[in-house]
Scaffold this active site. Sequence first.
Site, PDB file in Angstrom:
ATOM      1  N   GLU A   1       0.806  -1.225   0.000  1.00  0.00           N
ATOM      2  CA  GLU A   1       0.000   0.000   0.000  1.00  0.00           C
ATOM      3  C   GLU A   1       0.839   1.274   0.000  1.00  0.00           C
ATOM      4  OE1 GLU A   1      -3.677   2.084   2.499  1.00  0.00           O
ATOM      5  OE2 GLU A   1      -3.200  -0.032   2.767  1.00  0.00           O
TER       6      GLU A   1
ATOM      7  N   LYS B   1      -8.560  -1.258   1.130  1.00  0.00           N
ATOM      8  CA  LYS B   1      -9.566  -1.591   2.123  1.00  0.00           C
ATOM      9  C   LYS B   1     -10.536  -2.567   1.495  1.00  0.00           C
ATOM     10  CE  LYS B   1      -9.580   0.028   5.555  1.00  0.00           C
ATOM     11  NZ  LYS B   1      -8.935  -0.481   6.808  1.00  0.00           N
TER      12      LYS B   1
END
Length: 404
Positions: free
Chosen positions: A215, A231
Site C-alpha cells: 500500500e 480496504k
Amino acid sequence: MRKNGPTGVETLPRPLIDVPGAPPSCRGVLVERARYEWRPADGGDPATLAEQFLAAHGLDLTDLARPATHQPTGVCGAALYVSAAAGAHMIGAAPGAPTPAPALPELAVVVYGHHPSPSPAAPPAPARAARSGPGWWLGDWRESWTPRQHADAVTAVRAAIARGDVYQVNVVGHAAARYLGDPRPALSRLGALPGARYGGTLHGDGWAIGCASPETLVEVTDGRVITRPIKGTRPATAAGRRELLASAKERAEHVMIVDLERNDLARVARTGSVRVDELFAVRRWCDLWQAESTVSAAVADGLGLADLLRATCPGGSVTGAPKLAALARIAALEPVGRGASMGALGWVGPGRLDLGLTIRTVAADADRLHVWAGGGITWDSDPDAEVAEAAAKAAPVRALLATG
C-alpha cells in the site's frame, strides 16, 4: 534528539541498502552519511525535525512542488520511517498504548550518499534469499490479546458507531515471538512476497524493520501527490474475488476511506485538483484479494515535507473516520501500541518521495520479532470474521519468518 554519525563508515563493510523505494540503480553504491532517530521523550514535532535534519544534510524538501533532479554524485536521498505513534503525535491525537518494542525509534531518517565504487556484496535476488543463516530459531507466537478480546473490541467499535461517535475504526492486534540468530535475512525475505510493492528493510542499533507492504501511503512525483488506500479483503480464489466485488459492506467501507483520503490530500493540494483516478480495483497480495483505489492531486506551491506528513499520517486506511475520533477509540481499545506497523517507510530525495504504509510489517528488537494485523470495522462487521481476517493477513508473514 538522537543523531548517529557513521564514524569510520568508509572503513567498514558496506551492507546492501534495501530501503523500500530506494533507486534501484543506486542501491549497490549507497553509503550512510547521517542518521537521526526520534522518540517522544526527545520533545518537539517529529515532522518539523525530520524536515530540518534533511535540509541540514543536503536534502531541502521545504517545497515539494519545486522541480529537482537526482544527481549521480553526493547525496542520493534518505530513508524515512514514521511510526503510527509519531504520526498521531504530529496531529495532536491520542498517543495510544505503549509500544511493545521500545528499542525502535518512533521516527528515523537515514541520509545516503553515493560511494565511488559498488558494494562488494552483490544484491541477492529476493527469490534466492530463501534461508536464514545457520542457527535461526523462531519460537511460538504470543498474542497481545485473545480472539475473544479482539472480537469484543470489534463489538465496542460497533457500539461507538451506533452512538454516532465514529463511522469506521481500524482495529489492530499484535503478536511477538522470541528468536535466536540473525533476524535480518528473515526480514529481507519479506520483500519477495507477491504484491510487496514496498518490500525492503531498515536497520538501526538494536532494531530492524522488514516490510512487505502493498500500500502506498503517499507518493510525490511530477508535481502530483498520490495515495493508494487499500480496504476490503477476501481469499484469493475466483469465488473470493466475486464476493469482494459484490460486497456492499466492503465497498461502503472502502469508499468511506477514499473520501477521507480525498480530504487529507485537499489540505496540501492546489484548490480543485483532487481526483479519484481509480476506484475499487481488485488486486492480489499473497493469498488475498484486496480492493485498492488511487487518489491524486496537484501539489500546492510551497508544500514541505513536514506539512505533507501531518496531512497524511497516520494513514486513513489504518485509522478510520473521522480520523481523530477513530484514533481516540484505537487508543482506548488496543492493549499494546502499533510499533513499526501502520506507519510509513520509504524514500525521500530530490524530486521524489515514495512512502509505503507499514502494513504486513515486522519489527525485530534484541530478542523478539513483532507482527501486527487488523482490519477496518464498520456497523456491518462481524466480530468473528474480523478476527479471522486479521489472522489471514498475518499468516503469510509468519510462515515466511519461520522458514530456516
